[in-house]
Design a protein around this motif. Sequence first.
Motif, PDB file in Angstrom:
ATOM      1  N   ALA A  21      12.576   3.251  49.621  1.00 15.12           N
ATOM      2  CA  ALA A  21      12.595   1.713  50.244  1.00 15.12           C
ATOM      3  C   ALA A  21      12.701   1.054  51.623  1.00 15.12           C
ATOM      4  CB  ALA A  21      13.920   1.104  49.676  1.00 15.12           C
ATOM      5  N   ALA A  22      12.673   2.294  52.845  1.00 18.35           N
ATOM      6  CA  ALA A  22      12.883   1.955  53.792  1.00 18.35           C
ATOM      7  C   ALA A  22      11.222   1.897  53.853  1.00 18.35           C
ATOM      8  CB  ALA A  22      13.786   2.926  54.878  1.00 18.35           C
ATOM      9  N   VAL A  23      10.280   3.461  53.592  1.00 18.59           N
ATOM     10  CA  VAL A  23       9.690   3.208  54.105  1.00 18.59           C
ATOM     11  C   VAL A  23       8.206   2.047  52.917  1.00 18.59           C
ATOM     12  CG1 VAL A  23       7.360   3.965  52.961  1.00 18.59           C
ATOM     13  CG2 VAL A  23       9.022   5.592  53.596  1.00 18.59           C
ATOM     14  N   ALA A  24       8.677   1.710  51.917  1.00 21.21           N
ATOM     15  CA  ALA A  24       8.238   0.264  51.710  1.00 21.21           C
ATOM     16  C   ALA A  24       8.799  -1.197  52.327  1.00 21.21           C
ATOM     17  CB  ALA A  24       8.988  -0.396  50.311  1.00 21.21           C
ATOM     18  N   SER A  25       9.908  -1.323  53.155  1.00 21.51           N
ATOM     19  CA  SER A  25      10.313  -2.805  53.809  1.00 21.51           C
ATOM     20  C   SER A  25       9.109  -2.400  54.614  1.00 21.51           C
ATOM     21  CB  SER A  25      11.527  -2.164  54.671  1.00 21.51           C
ATOM     22  OG  SER A  25      12.563  -2.008  53.361  1.00 21.51           O
ATOM     23  N   CYS A  26       9.044  -0.991  55.535  1.00 22.12           N
ATOM     24  CA  CYS A  26       8.248  -1.562  56.756  1.00 22.12           C
ATOM     25  C   CYS A  26       7.009  -1.923  56.432  1.00 22.12           C
ATOM     26  CB  CYS A  26       7.649   0.784  56.989  1.00 22.12           C
ATOM     27  SG  CYS A  26       9.016   1.131  58.339  1.00 22.12           S
ATOM     28  N   ALA A  27       5.935  -1.241  54.740  1.00 22.41           N
ATOM     29  CA  ALA A  27       5.117  -1.861  54.651  1.00 22.41           C
ATOM     30  C   ALA A  27       5.370  -3.425  54.069  1.00 22.41           C
ATOM     31  CB  ALA A  27       4.598  -1.271  52.866  1.00 22.41           C
ATOM     32  N   GLY A  28       6.108  -3.406  53.814  1.00 19.75           N
ATOM     33  CA  GLY A  28       6.420  -5.237  54.291  1.00 19.75           C
ATOM     34  C   GLY A  28       6.752  -6.009  55.611  1.00 19.75           C
ATOM     35  N   PHE A  29       6.403  -5.046  56.895  1.00 18.20           N
ATOM     36  CA  PHE A  29       6.726  -5.696  58.029  1.00 18.20           C
ATOM     37  C   PHE A  29       5.058  -6.453  58.449  1.00 18.20           C
ATOM     38  CE2 PHE A  29      10.230  -7.250  58.869  1.00 18.20           C
ATOM     39  CZ  PHE A  29      11.061  -7.433  59.994  1.00 18.20           C
ATOM     40  N   VAL A  30       4.001  -4.889  57.617  1.00 17.26           N
ATOM     41  CA  VAL A  30       2.826  -5.054  58.298  1.00 17.26           C
ATOM     42  C   VAL A  30       1.947  -6.528  58.069  1.00 17.26           C
ATOM     43  CG1 VAL A  30       1.074  -3.710  57.833  1.00 17.26           C
ATOM     44  CG2 VAL A  30       2.680  -2.402  58.474  1.00 17.26           C
ATOM     45  N   LEU A  31       2.557  -6.265  56.168  1.00 23.24           N
ATOM     46  CA  LEU A  31       2.230  -7.614  55.661  1.00 23.24           C
ATOM     47  C   LEU A  31       2.494  -8.918  56.059  1.00 23.24           C
ATOM     48  CD1 LEU A  31      -0.064  -8.111  53.241  1.00 23.24           C
ATOM     49  CD2 LEU A  31       2.630  -8.327  51.680  1.00 23.24           C
ATOM     50  N   ILE A  32       3.408  -9.276  56.794  1.00 18.09           N
ATOM     51  CA  ILE A  32       3.702 -10.257  57.581  1.00 18.09           C
ATOM     52  C   ILE A  32       3.521 -10.327  58.843  1.00 18.09           C
ATOM     53  CG2 ILE A  32       5.855 -10.490  55.755  1.00 18.09           C
ATOM     54  CD1 ILE A  32       7.758  -9.888  58.654  1.00 18.09           C
ATOM     55  N   GLY A  33       3.239  -9.380  59.650  1.00 20.80           N
ATOM     56  CA  GLY A  33       2.584  -9.128  60.251  1.00 20.80           C
ATOM     57  C   GLY A  33       0.977  -9.860  60.250  1.00 20.80           C
ATOM     58  N   MET A  34       0.242  -8.670  59.462  1.00 17.54           N
ATOM     59  CA  MET A  34      -1.023  -9.332  59.099  1.00 17.54           C
ATOM     60  C   MET A  34      -1.248 -11.028  58.380  1.00 17.54           C
ATOM     61  SD  MET A  34      -3.061  -6.829  56.646  1.00 17.54           S
ATOM     62  CE  MET A  34      -4.760  -7.854  56.061  1.00 17.54           C
ATOM     63  N   LEU A  35      -0.126 -11.294  57.864  1.00 13.44           N
ATOM     64  CA  LEU A  35      -0.294 -12.587  57.003  1.00 13.44           C
ATOM     65  C   LEU A  35      -0.081 -13.462  58.587  1.00 13.44           C
ATOM     66  CD1 LEU A  35      -0.727 -14.725  54.874  1.00 13.44           C
ATOM     67  CD2 LEU A  35       1.884 -14.726  54.769  1.00 13.44           C
ATOM     68  N   GLY A 124      11.897 -15.316  54.645  1.00 13.59           N
ATOM     69  CA  GLY A 124      13.147 -14.625  53.708  1.00 13.59           C
ATOM     70  C   GLY A 124      12.377 -13.354  53.926  1.00 13.59           C
ATOM     71  N   ILE A 125      11.623 -12.086  54.476  1.00 12.30           N
ATOM     72  CA  ILE A 125      11.304 -11.247  54.755  1.00 12.30           C
ATOM     73  C   ILE A 125      11.911 -11.121  56.044  1.00 12.30           C
ATOM     74  CG2 ILE A 125       9.822  -9.316  54.847  1.00 12.30           C
ATOM     75  CD1 ILE A 125      10.366  -9.669  51.859  1.00 12.30           C
ATOM     76  N   ASP A 126      11.790 -11.304  57.266  1.00 12.89           N
ATOM     77  CA  ASP A 126      12.410 -11.680  58.215  1.00 12.89           C
ATOM     78  C   ASP A 126      13.659 -11.715  58.520  1.00 12.89           C
ATOM     79  OD1 ASP A 126      11.765 -11.478  60.893  1.00 12.89           O
ATOM     80  OD2 ASP A 126      11.456 -13.365  61.433  1.00 12.89           O
ATOM     81  N   TYR A 127      14.465 -12.354  57.708  1.00 18.27           N
ATOM     82  CA  TYR A 127      15.444 -12.588  58.058  1.00 18.27           C
ATOM     83  C   TYR A 127      16.322 -11.432  56.673  1.00 18.27           C
ATOM     84  CZ  TYR A 127      19.933 -13.496  55.739  1.00 18.27           C
ATOM     85  OH  TYR A 127      21.259 -12.889  55.371  1.00 18.27           O
ATOM     86  N   GLY A 128      15.676 -11.009  55.799  1.00 18.26           N
ATOM     87  CA  GLY A 128      16.279 -10.288  55.254  1.00 18.26           C
ATOM     88  C   GLY A 128      16.432  -8.754  55.301  1.00 18.26           C
ATOM     89  N   LEU A 129      14.533  -8.608  55.780  1.00 18.64           N
ATOM     90  CA  LEU A 129      15.854  -6.922  56.441  1.00 18.64           C
ATOM     91  C   LEU A 129      15.445  -7.151  57.620  1.00 18.64           C
ATOM     92  CD1 LEU A 129      11.393  -6.128  54.618  1.00 18.64           C
ATOM     93  CD2 LEU A 129      14.020  -5.242  53.679  1.00 18.64           C
ATOM     94  N   ASN A 130      15.405  -7.929  58.787  1.00 20.13           N
ATOM     95  CA  ASN A 130      15.961  -7.936  60.034  1.00 20.13           C
ATOM     96  C   ASN A 130      17.669  -7.593  59.487  1.00 20.13           C
ATOM     97  OD1 ASN A 130      14.678  -7.425  61.902  1.00 20.13           O
ATOM     98  ND2 ASN A 130      13.704  -9.028  61.785  1.00 20.13           N
ATOM     99  N   GLN A 131      18.121  -8.366  58.563  1.00 24.49           N
ATOM    100  CA  GLN A 131      20.120  -8.666  58.485  1.00 24.49           C
ATOM    101  C   GLN A 131      19.925  -6.942  58.351  1.00 24.49           C
ATOM    102  OE1 GLN A 131      21.784 -10.584  59.861  1.00 24.49           O
ATOM    103  NE2 GLN A 131      23.281 -10.628  59.347  1.00 24.49           N
TER     104      GLN A 131
END
Length: 391
Positions: A21-35, A124-131
């Motif tokens: 899940a931690a690895v997937a979360s890092c992938a999620g942040f790559v995605l929001i940075g790219m978007l 939601g991702i930015d808030y949720g994962l940072n929190q």
Amino acid sequence: MTDTDTETRSVAAGRLFSRPAAVASCAGFVLIGMLQALYGPAVPGLREEFGLSPSGAGLGLSLHFTGGVVGVLAFNAIHSRISNRALLAASYGLMAVGAAGFALAPDWPLALCAAFLGGLGFGGIDYGLNQLFAVGFGDRSTAMLNVLNAHFGIGAVLGPAVVAWLGPGEYAYAFGACAVPAALLIIFGSSGVRTRAVDETPAAVERPLGLPRVLVGFLTLYILNVGVEAGVGGWEPTHLETVGYSAAVAASATSVYWLMMTAGRFLVVPITLRYSPERILTICAAGMTVCLLLARVKEVAPVAYAGVGLFIAPVFPTGLPWLNRALPQAKRAGAWVIAASMAGGVAAPPLLGAGIEASGIHAVPWLLTALSAASLAATVWLIRLTRRNVD
């Protein structure tokens, strides 16, 4: 041992994330940075596709950021009533729909609606994962937050590279390339995350904020740092060209600035395991200020701006654990800080532009130094306030 037993042990140990899940979360942040980084390079293609003016094409990024602010505040408001998994799954779903909708939109109003939806998911991702990262790894939370946010920088570098490779006219494929992994992360990005909402214990029930000055201090700190971050990113190339560098060198130096922000978050990880966030942020603010003063000297200006990227890199992720420790009774403090940083990112470039119009391009380092020095002052003030409250 069954998966249920493993999850039970993780819950008992207070862990919010499994390793996958931690690895997937890092992938999620790559995605929001790219978007986020796709909208700027896509402007020429958007103008040709929909017959837009430059300002009209820029509305895509504006709606994305607007959705981001709304997403942070909205998901924060309902987080206590839904599980962490539901929050992340809903956010990834909105981002997938928004990215796909922007890629396929037949007209500009529908594309703007899609950008807003994608922004909601982004927020939601930015808030949720940072929190969740701020409280989910114990003493390693500061280090893990820096790792998480470094992956945002990786995505921000990848986005323009993808558009450059495809060509601006093929921007739809780039947005579609974001939609597919976002859809996959609806499942893989939320499984392995503890379902119980964070801080459900009675001690964490929200009460009226007892330390408003501390919250104001953190809001000020984040807004000032985002002002410096966006200001350097937006005005560094213009300043370097004005003092005599070629457009190619100026653009390359700006790319190095963003790369240094990514590298800085990885490099600070071992430091966060030995030193407090307060000490790290003080050194960062002082380093930023010195580098911006050096940016006035033509011969070292590109290197000085790269130094700003290195020093500013840890500020956003390193400040969140300090915030949670300083205001444990204010569950919404993190959301307000993240939302303020997004709003600051939108407001800072035009406000700096007004100052530059009045003072000239050569004033860029001076204006940014003033913001950085104010950030240093805010950090020192926050240290005094939080120590006084602990004492």
